[in-house]
Scaffold this motif. Structure first.
Motif, PDB file in Angstrom:
ATOM      1  N   LEU A   1      50.405  24.695  11.801  1.00  0.00           N
ATOM      2  CA  LEU A   1      50.501  24.855  13.255  1.00  0.00           C
ATOM      3  C   LEU A   1      50.162  23.550  13.951  1.00  0.00           C
ATOM      4  O   LEU A   1      49.081  23.359  14.518  1.00  0.00           O
ATOM      5  N   VAL A   2      51.127  22.630  13.901  1.00  0.00           N
ATOM      6  CA  VAL A   2      50.992  21.327  14.544  1.00  0.00           C
ATOM      7  C   VAL A   2      52.126  21.142  15.548  1.00  0.00           C
ATOM      8  O   VAL A   2      53.167  21.802  15.470  1.00  0.00           O
ATOM      9  N   LYS A   3      51.908  20.255  16.480  1.00  0.00           N
ATOM     10  CA  LYS A   3      52.832  20.090  17.607  1.00  0.00           C
ATOM     11  C   LYS A   3      54.242  19.724  17.153  1.00  0.00           C
ATOM     12  O   LYS A   3      55.230  20.189  17.733  1.00  0.00           O
ATOM     13  N   SER A   4      54.335  18.898  16.121  1.00  0.00           N
ATOM     14  CA  SER A   4      55.647  18.384  15.714  1.00  0.00           C
ATOM     15  C   SER A   4      56.539  19.426  15.056  1.00  0.00           C
ATOM     16  O   SER A   4      57.701  19.147  14.764  1.00  0.00           O
ATOM     17  N   LYS A   5      56.028  20.628  14.800  1.00  0.00           N
ATOM     18  CA  LYS A   5      56.818  21.671  14.134  1.00  0.00           C
ATOM     19  C   LYS A   5      57.577  22.556  15.121  1.00  0.00           C
ATOM     20  O   LYS A   5      58.262  23.493  14.705  1.00  0.00           O
ATOM     21  N   GLY A   6      57.442  22.312  16.421  1.00  0.00           N
ATOM     22  CA  GLY A   6      58.198  23.096  17.403  1.00  0.00           C
ATOM     23  C   GLY A   6      57.654  24.496  17.614  1.00  0.00           C
ATOM     24  O   GLY A   6      58.410  25.398  18.013  1.00  0.00           O
ATOM     25  N   ILE A   7      56.372  24.682  17.392  1.00  0.00           N
ATOM     26  CA  ILE A   7      55.758  26.016  17.519  1.00  0.00           C
ATOM     27  C   ILE A   7      55.884  26.555  18.941  1.00  0.00           C
ATOM     28  O   ILE A   7      56.242  27.723  19.164  1.00  0.00           O
ATOM     29  N   GLU A   8      55.599  25.698  19.922  1.00  0.00           N
ATOM     30  CA  GLU A   8      55.583  26.150  21.317  1.00  0.00           C
ATOM     31  C   GLU A   8      56.955  26.657  21.756  1.00  0.00           C
ATOM     32  O   GLU A   8      57.067  27.679  22.445  1.00  0.00           O
ATOM     33  N   VAL A   9      58.007  25.960  21.354  1.00  0.00           N
ATOM     34  CA  VAL A   9      59.355  26.377  21.721  1.00  0.00           C
ATOM     35  C   VAL A   9      59.701  27.705  21.056  1.00  0.00           C
ATOM     36  O   VAL A   9      60.297  28.591  21.683  1.00  0.00           O
ATOM     37  N   PHE A  10      59.322  27.866  19.790  1.00  0.00           N
ATOM     38  CA  PHE A  10      59.588  29.125  19.086  1.00  0.00           C
ATOM     39  C   PHE A  10      58.892  30.298  19.782  1.00  0.00           C
ATOM     40  O   PHE A  10      59.488  31.370  19.959  1.00  0.00           O
ATOM     41  N   VAL A  11      57.645  30.084  20.200  1.00  0.00           N
ATOM     42  CA  VAL A  11      56.894  31.147  20.874  1.00  0.00           C
ATOM     43  C   VAL A  11      57.596  31.558  22.164  1.00  0.00           C
ATOM     44  O   VAL A  11      57.767  32.746  22.454  1.00  0.00           O
ATOM     45  N   LYS A  12      58.030  30.565  22.937  1.00  0.00           N
ATOM     46  CA  LYS A  12      58.707  30.855  24.206  1.00  0.00           C
ATOM     47  C   LYS A  12      59.988  31.641  23.976  1.00  0.00           C
ATOM     48  O   LYS A  12      60.252  32.664  24.635  1.00  0.00           O
ATOM     49  N   VAL A  13      60.811  31.185  23.041  1.00  0.00           N
ATOM     50  CA  VAL A  13      62.095  31.823  22.775  1.00  0.00           C
ATOM     51  C   VAL A  13      61.894  33.225  22.199  1.00  0.00           C
ATOM     52  O   VAL A  13      62.600  34.171  22.574  1.00  0.00           O
ATOM     53  N   ALA A  14      60.924  33.369  21.311  1.00  0.00           N
ATOM     54  CA  ALA A  14      60.655  34.680  20.718  1.00  0.00           C
ATOM     55  C   ALA A  14      60.279  35.691  21.793  1.00  0.00           C
ATOM     56  O   ALA A  14      60.750  36.842  21.778  1.00  0.00           O
ATOM     57  N   LYS A  15      59.456  35.279  22.722  1.00  0.00           N
ATOM     58  CA  LYS A  15      59.043  36.186  23.804  1.00  0.00           C
ATOM     59  C   LYS A  15      60.230  36.550  24.700  1.00  0.00           C
ATOM     60  O   LYS A  15      60.371  37.702  25.127  1.00  0.00           O
ATOM     61  N   ASP A  16      61.074  35.563  24.974  1.00  0.00           N
ATOM     62  CA  ASP A  16      62.250  35.835  25.815  1.00  0.00           C
ATOM     63  C   ASP A  16      63.207  36.805  25.114  1.00  0.00           C
ATOM     64  O   ASP A  16      63.743  37.738  25.733  1.00  0.00           O
ATOM     65  N   LEU A  17      63.429  36.588  23.819  1.00  0.00           N
ATOM     66  CA  LEU A  17      64.333  37.457  23.067  1.00  0.00           C
ATOM     67  C   LEU A  17      63.770  38.871  22.928  1.00  0.00           C
ATOM     68  O   LEU A  17      64.515  39.852  22.939  1.00  0.00           O
ATOM     69  N   LYS A  18      62.471  38.969  22.810  1.00  0.00           N
ATOM     70  CA  LYS A  18      61.835  40.276  22.646  1.00  0.00           C
ATOM     71  C   LYS A  18      62.074  41.168  23.864  1.00  0.00           C
ATOM     72  O   LYS A  18      62.173  42.394  23.737  1.00  0.00           O
ATOM     73  N   GLU A  19      62.201  40.536  25.037  1.00  0.00           N
ATOM     74  CA  GLU A  19      62.466  41.304  26.255  1.00  0.00           C
ATOM     75  C   GLU A  19      63.833  41.979  26.192  1.00  0.00           C
ATOM     76  O   GLU A  19      64.006  43.115  26.647  1.00  0.00           O
ATOM     77  N   SER A  20      64.815  41.273  25.635  1.00  0.00           N
ATOM     78  CA  SER A  20      66.180  41.809  25.568  1.00  0.00           C
ATOM     79  C   SER A  20      66.443  42.608  24.295  1.00  0.00           C
ATOM     80  O   SER A  20      67.296  43.505  24.291  1.00  0.00           O
ATOM     81  N   TYR A  21      65.727  42.268  23.219  1.00  0.00           N
ATOM     82  CA  TYR A  21      65.952  42.921  21.926  1.00  0.00           C
ATOM     83  C   TYR A  21      64.606  43.378  21.352  1.00  0.00           C
ATOM     84  O   TYR A  21      64.076  42.776  20.402  1.00  0.00           O
ATOM     85  N   PRO A  22      64.043  44.432  21.892  1.00  0.00           N
ATOM     86  CA  PRO A  22      62.695  44.870  21.479  1.00  0.00           C
ATOM     87  C   PRO A  22      62.599  45.324  20.030  1.00  0.00           C
ATOM     88  O   PRO A  22      61.496  45.366  19.470  1.00  0.00           O
ATOM     89  N   HIS A  23      63.748  45.622  19.391  1.00  0.00           N
ATOM     90  CA  HIS A  23      63.721  46.079  18.004  1.00  0.00           C
ATOM     91  C   HIS A  23      63.568  44.929  17.008  1.00  0.00           C
ATOM     92  O   HIS A  23      63.264  45.150  15.830  1.00  0.00           O
ATOM     93  N   VAL A  24      63.786  43.690  17.469  1.00  0.00           N
ATOM     94  CA  VAL A  24      63.719  42.521  16.588  1.00  0.00           C
ATOM     95  C   VAL A  24      62.269  42.034  16.502  1.00  0.00           C
ATOM     96  O   VAL A  24      61.535  42.049  17.491  1.00  0.00           O
ATOM     97  N   GLU A  25      61.873  41.587  15.305  1.00  0.00           N
ATOM     98  CA  GLU A  25      60.500  41.119  15.100  1.00  0.00           C
ATOM     99  C   GLU A  25      60.474  39.606  14.910  1.00  0.00           C
ATOM    100  O   GLU A  25      61.396  39.015  14.332  1.00  0.00           O
ATOM    101  N   PHE A  26      59.371  39.001  15.386  1.00  0.00           N
ATOM    102  CA  PHE A  26      59.198  37.552  15.311  1.00  0.00           C
ATOM    103  C   PHE A  26      57.822  37.272  14.709  1.00  0.00           C
ATOM    104  O   PHE A  26      56.816  37.787  15.195  1.00  0.00           O
ATOM    105  N   CYS A  27      57.794  36.463  13.665  1.00  0.00           N
ATOM    106  CA  CYS A  27      56.550  36.245  12.923  1.00  0.00           C
ATOM    107  C   CYS A  27      56.287  34.745  12.723  1.00  0.00           C
ATOM    108  O   CYS A  27      57.223  33.947  12.591  1.00  0.00           O
TER     109      CYS A  27
END
Length: 380
Positions: free
Chosen positions: A205-231
């Protein structure tokens, strides 16, 4: 013939180079110099079972970094002189630098410098990083003039081209080998069930791995596709200056939209991959992302950033999708494509596994290393 590996930490060697070293051990005596201060007795025993001889050399970090470096360099050189290996593999750019200095004082058939990747420090413009890079340039330049029994191994073509140019490395002393080899018996292929869709990001969990962007996108997708899981799976080290912020880590831990798996032991990663559908890693730059290659071997399509190291792992739109680094819109579209076109999971997953087998399997990589040893074994 004695083959010596020099690495910073034993745990790094176990995760990345153990299978390769074990394959060499079928024909040669394999030895290892590593810091064991963070290793368990079980870690050390695992080497003995494979007849790999361990020579512990723990790095003591004092207040004076220069003296610490010099002390380690002298100790490393003295230990290598006692071992008297035929070939030495120095793993990481830092240890390759130490190896370039030691090569003047030890007699070996060949010193081999494995550049596992260029970390963020390599591109920084602070004085201390520019100074260190200048020293590297001078050291490797002199080595090319005064010594001939050395070789650089790079994990991706971009790093190879950059350092060949910067350090004036002749092409005859530079080779591209894609990683350390993936054991297909440890990461077996399975067909994914598209009805239970799970995206996985596995990395430190370091900045250069794009963690923050993944978290943002996962949350946005979860709103539209609640059945999909993000880990997310990975270790958070608060004392690492490159680590994500404590606030972001807390957000991941407490999120109802993202499941945080913590650090998954390497021997359980196959199971982790099998429990997920699509692998995501949007790094700033990589040597060759081992987790991505392991995931591919199990039949996961990959969504990776279009940067050195990552792009070597994917056939774009065939075995996965490449996206622009730190671009949340592109990442959203790529992840959504698998959600809306779920048939791509098995289709691209099969291509992903084939690409991994043809380019990154232990058999393929071990043969390339074996050829290096054979071609240089007759040297005085």
């Amino acid at each position: 013939m004695k083959i010596l590996f020099v690495v910073n930490e034993l745990n790094f060697f176990l995760r990345n180079h153990l299978n390769l070293a074990a394959s060499m051990g079928e024909l040669h005596d394999v030895l290892l110099i590593a810091d064991t201060s963070k290793s368990s007795p079980q870690d050390i025993e695992s080497l003995a079972k494979l007849n790999i001889t361990l020579h512990p050399l723990n790095r003591k970090k004092g207040s004076n970094k220069l003296l610490s470096y010099l002390s380690f360099l002298v100790s490393l050189g003295a230990l290598i002189r006692r071992i008297k290996p035929s070939f030495i593999f120095y793993i990481t750019l830092e240890l390759s630098f130490f190896g370039s200095l030691i090569s003047y004082f030890v007699k070996v058939k060949q010193s081999i410098f494995i550049v596992t990747g260029l970390g963020p420090f390599f591109f920084r413009t602070d004085f201390k990083y520019k100074f260190f890079n200048a020293i590297l340039r001078c050291s490797f330049f002199l080595l090319a003039i005064l010594k001939k029994n050395f070789m650089f191994i790079f994990l991706n073509i971009a790093d190879q081209e950059l350092l060949n140019d910067r350090y004036q490395i002749h092409t005859s002393q530079s080779q591209l080998i894609h990683g350390e080899g993936i054991d297909e018996l440890e990461f077996r292929y399975i067909t994914r069930n598209a009805t239970n869709m799970k995206f996985l990001l596995a990395s430190r969990l370091v900045k250069s791995k794009g963690i923050e962007v993944f978290v943002k996108v996962a949350k946005d997708l979860k709103e539209s596709y609640p059945h999909v899981e993000f880990c997310i799976a990975g270790i958070f080290e608060s004392d690492n200056p490159e680590a994500i912020s404590s606030e972001l880590f807390l957000e991941i831990q407490e999120s109802n939209q993202i499941e945080f798996l913590g650090e998954v032991p390497h021997h359980k990663m196959e199971e982790c991959f099998h429990n997920h559908s699509i692998f995501v890693l949007t790094s700033e730059r990589e040597g060759l992302p081992k987790a991505a290659v392991e995931a591919a071997s199990t039949g996961m399509p990959l969504i990776l950033s279009d940067v050195p190291g990552c792009r070597d792992c994917v056939k774009d739109n065939s075995s996965g999708i490449l996206v622009t680094y730190n671009d949340s819109n592109e990442l959203y579209q790529a992840m959504e494509r698998f959600i809306t076109e779920s048939g791509l999971i098995s289709l691209m997953g099969k291509q992903s596994a084939m690409h991994a087998k043809e380019n990154f399997s232990l058999q393929v990589i071990a043969e390339q290393y074996s050829k290096i040893l054979q071609d240089n074994s007759s040297k005085a």
